[in-house]
Design an enzyme around this catalytic site. Structure first.
Site, mmCIF file in Angstrom:
data_model
loop_
_atom_site.group_PDB
_atom_site.id
_atom_site.type_symbol
_atom_site.label_atom_id
_atom_site.label_comp_id
_atom_site.label_asym_id
_atom_site.label_seq_id
_atom_site.Cartn_x
_atom_site.Cartn_y
_atom_site.Cartn_z
ATOM 1 N N ASN A 10 0.859 -1.183 0.000
ATOM 2 C CA ASN A 10 0.000 0.000 0.000
ATOM 3 C C ASN A 10 0.895 1.233 0.000
ATOM 4 O O ASN A 10 1.527 1.534 1.005
ATOM 5 C CB ASN A 10 -0.890 -0.036 1.257
ATOM 6 C CG ASN A 10 -1.714 1.230 1.417
ATOM 7 O OD1 ASN A 10 -1.840 2.030 0.492
ATOM 8 N ND2 ASN A 10 -2.282 1.414 2.604
ATOM 9 N N TRP A 11 0.946 1.898 -1.140
ATOM 10 C CA TRP A 11 1.882 3.025 -1.280
ATOM 11 C C TRP A 11 1.351 4.307 -0.641
ATOM 12 O O TRP A 11 2.063 5.307 -0.588
ATOM 13 C CB TRP A 11 2.195 3.275 -2.761
ATOM 14 C CG TRP A 11 2.919 2.143 -3.430
ATOM 15 C CD1 TRP A 11 3.322 0.960 -2.860
ATOM 16 C CD2 TRP A 11 3.341 2.079 -4.798
ATOM 17 N NE1 TRP A 11 3.958 0.176 -3.798
ATOM 18 C CE2 TRP A 11 3.981 0.832 -4.997
ATOM 19 C CE3 TRP A 11 3.231 2.940 -5.895
ATOM 20 C CZ2 TRP A 11 4.514 0.446 -6.226
ATOM 21 C CZ3 TRP A 11 3.757 2.560 -7.119
ATOM 22 C CH2 TRP A 11 4.393 1.321 -7.280
ATOM 23 N N LYS A 12 0.101 4.273 -0.235
ATOM 24 C CA LYS A 12 -0.517 5.460 0.409
ATOM 25 C C LYS A 12 -0.294 6.716 -0.446
ATOM 26 O O LYS A 12 -0.278 6.633 -1.664
ATOM 27 C CB LYS A 12 0.020 5.632 1.827
ATOM 28 C CG LYS A 12 -0.060 4.352 2.652
ATOM 29 C CD LYS A 12 0.131 4.601 4.119
ATOM 30 C CE LYS A 12 0.206 3.265 4.844
ATOM 31 N NZ LYS A 12 0.113 3.373 6.271
ATOM 32 N N HIS A 95 -9.363 0.658 4.949
ATOM 33 C CA HIS A 95 -8.059 0.870 5.602
ATOM 34 C C HIS A 95 -8.274 1.779 6.812
ATOM 35 O O HIS A 95 -9.097 2.691 6.769
ATOM 36 C CB HIS A 95 -7.065 1.504 4.622
ATOM 37 C CG HIS A 95 -5.679 1.529 5.169
ATOM 38 N ND1 HIS A 95 -5.250 2.489 6.051
ATOM 39 C CD2 HIS A 95 -4.631 0.677 4.994
ATOM 40 C CE1 HIS A 95 -3.991 2.238 6.383
ATOM 41 N NE2 HIS A 95 -3.588 1.141 5.757
ATOM 42 N N GLU A 97 -6.756 4.199 7.947
ATOM 43 C CA GLU A 97 -6.629 5.643 7.690
ATOM 44 C C GLU A 97 -7.882 6.188 7.024
ATOM 45 O O GLU A 97 -8.287 7.328 7.256
ATOM 46 C CB GLU A 97 -5.363 5.909 6.849
ATOM 47 C CG GLU A 97 -4.099 5.723 7.683
ATOM 48 C CD GLU A 97 -2.905 5.184 6.918
ATOM 49 O OE1 GLU A 97 -2.845 5.330 5.685
ATOM 50 O OE2 GLU A 97 -2.018 4.598 7.569
ATOM 51 N N GLU A 167 -5.396 -5.603 10.316
ATOM 52 C CA GLU A 167 -4.407 -4.558 10.568
ATOM 53 C C GLU A 167 -4.715 -3.872 11.897
ATOM 54 O O GLU A 167 -5.532 -2.942 11.942
ATOM 55 C CB GLU A 167 -4.447 -3.520 9.446
ATOM 56 C CG GLU A 167 -4.112 -4.081 8.086
ATOM 57 C CD GLU A 167 -3.476 -3.029 7.192
ATOM 58 O OE1 GLU A 167 -2.392 -3.288 6.676
ATOM 59 O OE2 GLU A 167 -4.051 -1.940 7.030
ATOM 60 N N GLY A 173 2.214 1.746 10.800
ATOM 61 C CA GLY A 173 3.127 2.877 10.681
ATOM 62 C C GLY A 173 3.785 3.266 12.000
ATOM 63 O O GLY A 173 4.394 4.328 12.108
ATOM 64 N N SER A 213 3.328 -2.680 10.295
ATOM 65 C CA SER A 213 4.787 -2.682 10.468
ATOM 66 C C SER A 213 5.441 -4.005 10.071
ATOM 67 O O SER A 213 6.370 -4.468 10.737
ATOM 68 C CB SER A 213 5.149 -2.284 11.901
ATOM 69 O OG SER A 213 4.672 -0.980 12.183
ATOM 70 N N GLY A 234 2.855 -1.311 4.310
ATOM 71 C CA GLY A 234 2.870 0.110 3.998
ATOM 72 C C GLY A 234 4.290 0.585 3.744
ATOM 73 O O GLY A 234 4.835 0.442 2.644
ATOM 74 N N GLY A 235 4.914 1.120 4.768
ATOM 75 C CA GLY A 235 6.226 1.764 4.653
ATOM 76 C C GLY A 235 7.243 0.992 3.827
ATOM 77 O O GLY A 235 7.859 1.558 2.908
HETATM 78 C C1 PEP Z 1 -0.698 -0.211 5.886
HETATM 79 O O1 PEP Z 1 -0.683 0.914 5.449
HETATM 80 O O2 PEP Z 1 -1.619 -0.953 5.556
HETATM 81 C C2 PEP Z 1 0.375 -0.635 6.792
HETATM 82 C C3 PEP Z 1 0.295 -1.807 7.335
HETATM 83 O O3 PEP Z 1 1.419 0.242 6.988
HETATM 84 P P1 PEP Z 1 2.845 -0.088 7.680
HETATM 85 O O4 PEP Z 1 3.350 -1.359 7.045
HETATM 86 O O5 PEP Z 1 3.699 1.082 7.346
HETATM 87 O O6 PEP Z 1 2.598 -0.257 9.133
#
Ligand code: PEP
Length: 250
Positions: A10-12, A95, A97, A167, A173, A213, A234-235
Site C-alpha cells: 500500500n503506497w498510500k 483501511h 486511515e 491490521e 506505521g 509494520s 505500507g512503509g
Molecule cells: C498499511 O498501510 O496498511 C500498513 C500496514 O502500513 P505499515 O506497514 O507502514 O505499518
C-alpha cells in the site's frame, strides 16, 4: 487447505510518476520464490501508469479506495468504473486511515463493497482494533462488527475471492508489530467467523493478510503462522529491496 500467499504493498500518498515507475520496474524483477500473488496499490495519479507497466508481469494493481457511486458530483473522489478503467483489478476498502481520517463508517464501506462487487474488483477488506479496544479486550468484538456490518447483505457466492487484511491500528506505521502469536490468534478467530457466516469452504479459501509494520526482518516469523496467508505492507513496500525480501519470505 493450501492457500496461495498474497503480498500487497500500500503506497498510500507517496510517489511521483517517476518514483512509481522506478519501483514497479524494480519489483517486476523479483524472483518470487513462493509464487505469491503480488499486488501494489499506488495512489490514483500513478494507477494508470503502474497498471500499464505491470501488464504481462507478475504484478497486480489495486486501488487504495473507491467511491460507492459509478459517477457523479463527488469532487475529488474516484469511482469503481474509473479505477477499473485505469487498470485496477483490486481495491483496498476500510483501511484504518480511511476509517479514522476520512470517516469511512461500516455503512459507507458496505456501499463501497457493493460498488466493488458490481464492477468485479477484488476487495482487500481491512479490519482491526485500536490500542484502547485491545486493552479493553474488545478486539474480536470490534473485528466481528466490522465484518458483520461492512459485508452485510452479501452471500458467500457474491463475496467469493474476498481478501481480508487484519491490521491492528496500533501497529500501522508505528514500528510496533503484533507478535506472530497475536496475529495468529486473531486470524484464526476471523476464519472461524467467516466459517460461521459463510460456511467452511469459504473460510478455508479466504486469504487473510496481516498488516502493521511488516518488515524484511519480521515477515518470516509472521508468515510461518498457519492462518496468516500474506501481508499488507505500507512503509516497506516503498523500498524495492525491502519489499522484494518480504515477497521472498522464508
Ligand atoms: C498499511 O498501510 O496498511 C500498513 C500496514 O502500513 P505499515 O506497514 O507502514 O505499518
Amino acid at each position: 487447505m493450501k492457500r496461495t500467499p498474497i503480498i500487497a504493498g500500500n503506497w498510500k500518498m507517496h510517489n511521483t510518476l517517476a518514483e512509481s515507475t522506478a519501483l514497479v520496474e524494480a519489483l517486476k524483477k523479483t524472483t518470487n520464490k513462493n509464487k505469491a500473488e503480488i499486488i501494489v496499490a499506488p495512489s490514483f495519479t500513478s494507477l494508470a501508469k503502474v497498471a500499464e507497466l505491470a501488464k504481462g508481469s507478475i504484478l497486480q494493481v489495486s486501488a487504495q479506495d473507491i467511491h460507492w457511486e459509478d459517477k457523479g458530483a463527488f469532487t475529488s473522489a474516484v469511482s469503481p468504473v474509473q479505477a477499473k478503467d485505469a487498470g485496477a483489478t483490486h481495491t483496498i476498502l476500510g483501511h484504518s486511515e480511511r476509517r479514522s481520517v476520512f470517516g469511512d463508517t461500516d455503512e459507507i464501506l458496505n456501499k463501497k463493497v457493493a460498488a466493488a462487487l458490481r464492477h468485479n474488483l477484488t476487495i482487500i477488506f481491512c479490519v482491526g482494533e485500536t490500542l484502547q479496544e485491545r486493552e479493553e479486550n474488545k478486539t474480536l468484538d470490534v473485528i466481528n462488527g466490522q465484518i458483520e456490518n461492512g459485508l452485510k447483505g452479501f452471500t458467500a457466492e457474491q463475496l467469493k475471492g474476498l481478501i481480508i487484511a487484519y491490521e491492528p491500528v496500533w501497529a500501522i506505521g508505528t514500528g510496533k508489530t503484533a507478535t506472530p502469536e497475536q496475529a495468529q490468534e486473531v486470524h484464526a478467530a476471523i476464519r472461524a467467523t467467516l466459517a460461521k457466516k459463510y460456511g467452511d469452504n469459504f473460510a478455508q479459501a479466504t486469504r487473510i493478510l496481516y498488516g502493521g509494520s511488516v518488515k524484511d526482518t519480521n515477515v518470516d516469523e509472521i508468515m510461518a503462522k498457519p492462518d496468516v496467508d500474506g501481508a499488507l505492507v505500507g512503509g516497506q513496500s516503498l523500498i524495492a529491496e525491502k519489499f522484494d525480501r518480504i515477497i521472498n519470505f522464508n
